[in-house]
Design a protein around this motif. Structure first.
Motif, PDB file in Angstrom:
ATOM      1  N   SER A  17      46.543  52.282  28.973  1.00 46.48           N
ATOM      2  CA  SER A  17      46.896  53.533  29.658  1.00 46.48           C
ATOM      3  C   SER A  17      45.659  54.120  30.321  1.00 46.48           C
ATOM      4  N   ASN A  18      44.518  53.982  29.669  1.00 42.79           N
ATOM      5  CA  ASN A  18      43.260  54.451  30.252  1.00 42.79           C
ATOM      6  C   ASN A  18      42.842  53.589  31.436  1.00 42.79           C
ATOM      7  N   VAL A  19      43.125  52.296  31.370  1.00 42.30           N
ATOM      8  CA  VAL A  19      42.834  51.397  32.492  1.00 42.30           C
ATOM      9  C   VAL A  19      43.621  51.858  33.716  1.00 42.30           C
ATOM     10  N   TYR A  20      44.876  52.227  33.507  1.00 46.63           N
ATOM     11  CA  TYR A  20      45.714  52.727  34.600  1.00 46.63           C
ATOM     12  C   TYR A  20      45.067  53.967  35.235  1.00 46.63           C
ATOM     13  N   LEU A  25      41.817  56.573  39.617  1.00 47.48           N
ATOM     14  CA  LEU A  25      40.574  57.235  40.009  1.00 47.48           C
ATOM     15  C   LEU A  25      39.847  56.412  41.076  1.00 47.48           C
ATOM     16  N   LEU A  26      39.772  55.097  40.879  1.00 42.47           N
ATOM     17  CA  LEU A  26      39.149  54.224  41.885  1.00 42.47           C
ATOM     18  C   LEU A  26      39.859  54.361  43.233  1.00 42.47           C
ATOM     19  N   GLY A  31      40.150  56.102  48.735  1.00 41.82           N
ATOM     20  CA  GLY A  31      40.954  56.749  49.768  1.00 41.82           C
ATOM     21  C   GLY A  31      40.438  58.105  50.183  1.00 41.82           C
ATOM     22  N   GLN A  32      39.439  58.602  49.455  1.00 45.38           N
ATOM     23  CA  GLN A  32      38.831  59.893  49.728  1.00 45.38           C
ATOM     24  C   GLN A  32      39.858  61.021  49.705  1.00 45.38           C
ATOM     25  N   MET A  80      41.083  46.856  45.563  1.00 43.61           N
ATOM     26  CA  MET A  80      41.633  45.677  44.874  1.00 43.61           C
ATOM     27  C   MET A  80      41.615  45.878  43.357  1.00 43.61           C
ATOM     28  N   VAL A  81      40.500  46.337  42.826  1.00 46.90           N
ATOM     29  CA  VAL A  81      40.394  46.552  41.373  1.00 46.90           C
ATOM     30  C   VAL A  81      41.353  47.665  40.957  1.00 46.90           C
ATOM     31  N   GLY A  82      41.421  48.730  41.740  1.00 48.65           N
ATOM     32  CA  GLY A  82      42.342  49.823  41.433  1.00 48.65           C
ATOM     33  C   GLY A  82      43.781  49.347  41.378  1.00 48.65           C
ATOM     34  N   LEU A  83      44.166  48.494  42.325  1.00 51.10           N
ATOM     35  CA  LEU A  83      45.548  47.975  42.334  1.00 51.10           C
ATOM     36  C   LEU A  83      45.813  47.087  41.125  1.00 51.10           C
ATOM     37  N   TRP A  84      44.813  46.341  40.670  1.00 50.72           N
ATOM     38  CA  TRP A  84      44.986  45.564  39.434  1.00 50.72           C
ATOM     39  C   TRP A  84      45.191  46.507  38.250  1.00 50.72           C
TER      40      TRP A  84
END
Length: 130
Positions: A17-20, A25-26, A31-32, A80-84
Motif C-alpha cells: 500500500s505504501n509502494v502505491y 508521489l512519483l 507531472g508537476q 515508468m516506475v510510478g506506473l509500476w
C-alpha cells in the motif's frame, strides 16, 4: 490511497500500500501537478497516470516543460516506475528495494508496466485514488 485501503476486494493492506502511495508521489512530481486535476483543459488529461500511460515510451510526447535530455529521461523514469508502483493488484507492485533499483538504473532497462488502472477518470477508481 491504495485501492485496498478503500476496498478489501483489491487485497489486504500491506507494505505494498505504501509502494502505491510512493508511485503516486512519483507521478505527481513527474507531472508537476496532482494526479487528478480537474483544471486541466482536456478531460483525457485530468487523470495524469492515464494520460502518461498512453504516451509512447521513448517518444518526446512526455515533455512537461523545457528541459534537457537528461531531465526528460529522469521524467520518463519517474513515470515508468510510478506506473509500476500503482498497479491495481498489490502482488504486481514492486518492492521498495526494486523501486530504488529501478530509479538508480537506466530508463531503457525498464519494461513497460501493464495498464495499472481500470479506466481513466470515468472509472469507479479513477478519481478517488490520487
Amino acid at each position: 490511497m491504495a485501492p485496498e485501503i478503500l476496498s478489501r476486494n483489491y487485497g489486504a493492506i500491506s507494505h505494498k500500500s505504501n509502494v502505491y502511495s510512493y508511485g503516486m508521489l512519483l507521478l505527481e512530481m513527474a507531472g508537476q501537478r496532482k494526479n487528478s486535476d480537474s483544471r486541466m483543459g482536456k478531460p483525457s488529461q485530468i487523470y495524469f497516470p492515464a494520460w502518461a500511460y498512453k504516451q509512447p515510451v521513448g517518444s518526446g510526447d512526455l515533455k512537461l516543460g523545457a528541459m534537457n535530455e537528461e531531465g526528460e529521461m529522469l521524467i520518463k523514469k519517474m513515470v515508468m516506475v510510478g506506473l509500476w508502483c500503482i498497479q491495481l493488484n498489490p502482488c504486481h507492485r514492486p518492492s521498495m528495494r526494486t523501486v530504488i533499483e529501478m530509479l538508480m538504473g537506466d530508463v531503457r532497462d525498464l519494461e513497460v508496466p501493464p495498464k495499472p488502472f481500470v479506466s481513466p477518470a470515468r472509472g469507479r477508481l479513477g478519481r478517488s485514488l490520487s
